[in-house]
Design a protein around this motif. Structure first.
Motif, PDB file in Angstrom:
ATOM      1  N   ILE A 134      19.584 -17.341   7.743  1.00 33.39           N
ATOM      2  CA  ILE A 134      19.549 -15.820   7.030  1.00 33.39           C
ATOM      3  C   ILE A 134      19.404 -14.824   7.242  1.00 33.39           C
ATOM      4  O   ILE A 134      18.116 -14.109   7.816  1.00 33.39           O
ATOM      5  CB  ILE A 134      17.914 -16.997   5.625  1.00 33.39           C
ATOM      6  N   ASN A 135      20.190 -13.701   6.966  1.00 30.57           N
ATOM      7  CA  ASN A 135      20.101 -12.558   7.952  1.00 30.57           C
ATOM      8  C   ASN A 135      19.652 -12.182   8.898  1.00 30.57           C
ATOM      9  O   ASN A 135      19.049 -11.772   9.091  1.00 30.57           O
ATOM     10  CB  ASN A 135      19.433 -11.870   6.880  1.00 30.57           C
ATOM     11  N   ASP A 136      20.773 -13.520   9.952  1.00 24.45           N
ATOM     12  CA  ASP A 136      20.408 -13.078  11.398  1.00 24.45           C
ATOM     13  C   ASP A 136      18.420 -13.826  11.170  1.00 24.45           C
ATOM     14  O   ASP A 136      18.719 -13.853  12.748  1.00 24.45           O
ATOM     15  CB  ASP A 136      20.420 -11.888  11.775  1.00 24.45           C
ATOM     16  N   GLN A 137      18.385 -14.349  10.609  1.00 29.46           N
ATOM     17  CA  GLN A 137      16.746 -14.548  11.062  1.00 29.46           C
ATOM     18  C   GLN A 137      16.610 -16.433  10.948  1.00 29.46           C
ATOM     19  O   GLN A 137      17.541 -17.131   9.979  1.00 29.46           O
ATOM     20  CB  GLN A 137      16.051 -14.413   9.566  1.00 29.46           C
ATOM     21  N   ALA A 142       9.028 -24.014   3.977  1.00 31.83           N
ATOM     22  CA  ALA A 142       7.584 -23.424   2.685  1.00 31.83           C
ATOM     23  C   ALA A 142       6.606 -23.129   3.609  1.00 31.83           C
ATOM     24  O   ALA A 142       5.893 -22.616   2.710  1.00 31.83           O
ATOM     25  CB  ALA A 142       7.169 -24.404   1.835  1.00 31.83           C
ATOM     26  N   ASN A 143       6.630 -23.887   4.507  1.00 28.24           N
ATOM     27  CA  ASN A 143       5.011 -23.202   5.743  1.00 28.24           C
ATOM     28  C   ASN A 143       5.410 -22.295   6.623  1.00 28.24           C
ATOM     29  O   ASN A 143       4.545 -21.977   7.755  1.00 28.24           O
ATOM     30  CB  ASN A 143       4.050 -25.093   6.095  1.00 28.24           C
ATOM     31  N   ASP A 144       6.655 -21.984   6.739  1.00 18.43           N
ATOM     32  CA  ASP A 144       6.405 -20.936   7.372  1.00 18.43           C
ATOM     33  C   ASP A 144       7.670 -21.374   8.583  1.00 18.43           C
ATOM     34  O   ASP A 144       7.556 -20.729   9.975  1.00 18.43           O
ATOM     35  CB  ASP A 144       6.079 -20.062   7.725  1.00 18.43           C
ATOM     36  N   GLU A 222      -3.637 -22.342   7.827  1.00 21.90           N
ATOM     37  CA  GLU A 222      -2.857 -21.610   9.529  1.00 21.90           C
ATOM     38  C   GLU A 222      -2.753 -23.088   9.954  1.00 21.90           C
ATOM     39  O   GLU A 222      -1.845 -22.089  11.207  1.00 21.90           O
ATOM     40  CB  GLU A 222      -3.439 -20.500   9.689  1.00 21.90           C
ATOM     41  N   THR A 223      -2.740 -24.041  10.277  1.00 19.54           N
ATOM     42  CA  THR A 223      -2.966 -24.993  11.104  1.00 19.54           C
ATOM     43  C   THR A 223      -1.255 -25.254  11.291  1.00 19.54           C
ATOM     44  O   THR A 223      -0.882 -26.175   9.656  1.00 19.54           O
ATOM     45  CB  THR A 223      -3.042 -26.440  10.617  1.00 19.54           C
ATOM     46  N   ASP A 313       5.304 -30.786  -6.755  1.00 21.04           N
ATOM     47  CA  ASP A 313       6.228 -29.523  -5.397  1.00 21.04           C
ATOM     48  C   ASP A 313       6.362 -30.531  -4.279  1.00 21.04           C
ATOM     49  O   ASP A 313       5.940 -31.886  -4.653  1.00 21.04           O
ATOM     50  CB  ASP A 313       5.032 -28.807  -5.064  1.00 21.04           C
ATOM     51  N   ILE A 314       7.942 -30.630  -4.103  1.00 23.51           N
ATOM     52  CA  ILE A 314       8.252 -30.819  -3.490  1.00 23.51           C
ATOM     53  C   ILE A 314       8.816 -30.867  -2.121  1.00 23.51           C
ATOM     54  O   ILE A 314       8.374 -29.845  -1.556  1.00 23.51           O
ATOM     55  CB  ILE A 314      10.202 -30.697  -3.929  1.00 23.51           C
ATOM     56  N   ILE A 315       8.068 -31.734  -1.291  1.00 23.46           N
ATOM     57  CA  ILE A 315       7.517 -31.474   0.312  1.00 23.46           C
ATOM     58  C   ILE A 315       8.858 -31.878   1.048  1.00 23.46           C
ATOM     59  O   ILE A 315       9.679 -33.117   0.630  1.00 23.46           O
ATOM     60  CB  ILE A 315       6.790 -32.714   0.116  1.00 23.46           C
ATOM     61  N   ASP A 316       9.505 -31.108   1.200  1.00 20.82           N
ATOM     62  CA  ASP A 316      10.646 -31.191   1.761  1.00 20.82           C
ATOM     63  C   ASP A 316      10.214 -30.852   3.551  1.00 20.82           C
ATOM     64  O   ASP A 316       8.744 -30.457   3.760  1.00 20.82           O
ATOM     65  CB  ASP A 316      11.756 -30.069   2.293  1.00 20.82           C
ATOM     66  N   GLU A 317      11.121 -31.657   4.583  1.00 25.11           N
ATOM     67  CA  GLU A 317      11.452 -31.373   6.078  1.00 25.11           C
ATOM     68  C   GLU A 317      11.052 -30.172   6.609  1.00 25.11           C
ATOM     69  O   GLU A 317      11.486 -29.811   6.471  1.00 25.11           O
ATOM     70  CB  GLU A 317      13.057 -32.147   6.621  1.00 25.11           C
TER      71      GLU A 317
END
Length: 317
Positions: A134-137, A142-144, A222-223, A313-317
């Protein structure tokens, strides 16, 4: 050669030719991937491309993203606000770059689009991997966490070339009591992507923490979960060093057995191995050695306490 032998030979040759034609048709069959009108799963239509080379096929397939399917019960997988800014091919991997509109998709729409894209591109001979930027990143979840390289194997495929996007399940998780010295059994209703393993789903829920004010978090938010897998009844859970942070006022056994007891609620798991950055030679809070296989601890569970909470909430891969 007799006429009978000639006739038999011709018949055999005809069957061989038909078989070859069928094989060629099967080998040249591709699919375009879309979503159904209800936006709950990925569907596909047969497609005969004009190109033959892998690089040309990638370009041709990507050009189809803006086109609506012929079947009026289907919709294109890419929302209009998501723009493909560019792509590149290196060896067997395709790199796709999208604009920030990508992050405006709902969790359901995003996993459907990602599934459709990866399945569409990895059917091309020589293309095995797909990465999103996304824009070169690099794309993050959802958890970064960086999503990283994706293959067709990352996405569950059902019969009929359809992929379920999400479903609802009920998990039994163990969160802390107010005193921080016991665990409370908690029934959690979760909607999640079917592309995530149940073990990972359990750990991600523990990291997110409870929504009820009757129970309390057990793991630092933050785990990072580095990996989780199960083999011969043992579930191997690999955290980063953030797991060792104890910002909550909990006894040392509570975080450990929050993980262990929650995972042991899943069928097929009898013991749990906890790792930190792949290492087991860790002593947690100078009290618990991770160089062991943990079993269920019933003594740490607070008696007669069961909390029920729901998560939409939807939990994604």
């Amino acid at each position: 050669m007799t006429k009978l032998k000639i006739g038999i030979l011709c018949a055999v040759l005809a069957l061989i030719m038909v078989g070859c034609e069928k094989e060629e048709v099967e080998e040249s069959t591709y699919h375009m991937y879309y979503i159904n009108k209800e936006e709950t799963k990925v569907v596909s239509e047969g497609y005969t491309p004009k190109s033959a080379e892998a690089s040309d096929l990638v370009e041709e397939f990507l050009s189809k993203l803006e086109e609506n399917p012929e079947n009026t019960d289907y919709k294109k997988a890419k929302p209009d606000e998501v723009k493909l800014q560019g792509y590149s091919i290196e060896a067997s991997q395709v790199y796709l770059t999208f604009n920030e509109g990508y992050y405006k998709m709902s969790s359901v729409a995003e996993i459907l689009f990602r599934t459709a894209m990866v399945r569409m591109l990895t059917q091309i001979p020589g293309i095995e991997f797909v990465s999103f930027y996304i824009n070169d990143q690099p794309l993050t979840d959802a958890n970064d966490n960086v999503v990283g390289i994706m293959t067709a194997a990352n996405f569950i495929e059902n019969t009929g070339d359809e992929i379920n996007s999400y479903e609802r399940t009920n998990l039994t998780l163990y969160y802390a009591n107010e005193a921080g010295n016991k665990l409370i059994e908690t029934s959690v209703d979760v909607v999640y992507s079917t592309n995530i393993s149940t073990e990972k789903l359990v750990i991600e829920q523990l990291i997110q923490g409870p929504t009820s004010d009757q129970v309390y978090p057990t793991l630092p938010p933050e785990t990072k979960l580095l990996s989780v897998s199960t083999s011969d009844g043992v579930c191997y859970v690999n955290f980063d060093e953030s797991f060792l942070n104890h910002s909550y006022e909990l006894t040392e056994s509570v975080p450990v057995y929050s993980v262990v007891n929650s995972l042991l609620e899943l069928s097929g798991i009898t013991r749990v191995q906890i790792l930190i950055n792949g290492e087991t030679d860790i002593t947690y809070r100078e009290a618990i050695n991770f160089n062991t296989l943990f079993e269920r601890n019933l003594d740490i569970i607070e008696n007669n306490s069961i909390v029920t909470e729901g998560k939409e909430d939807i939990i994604d891969e």
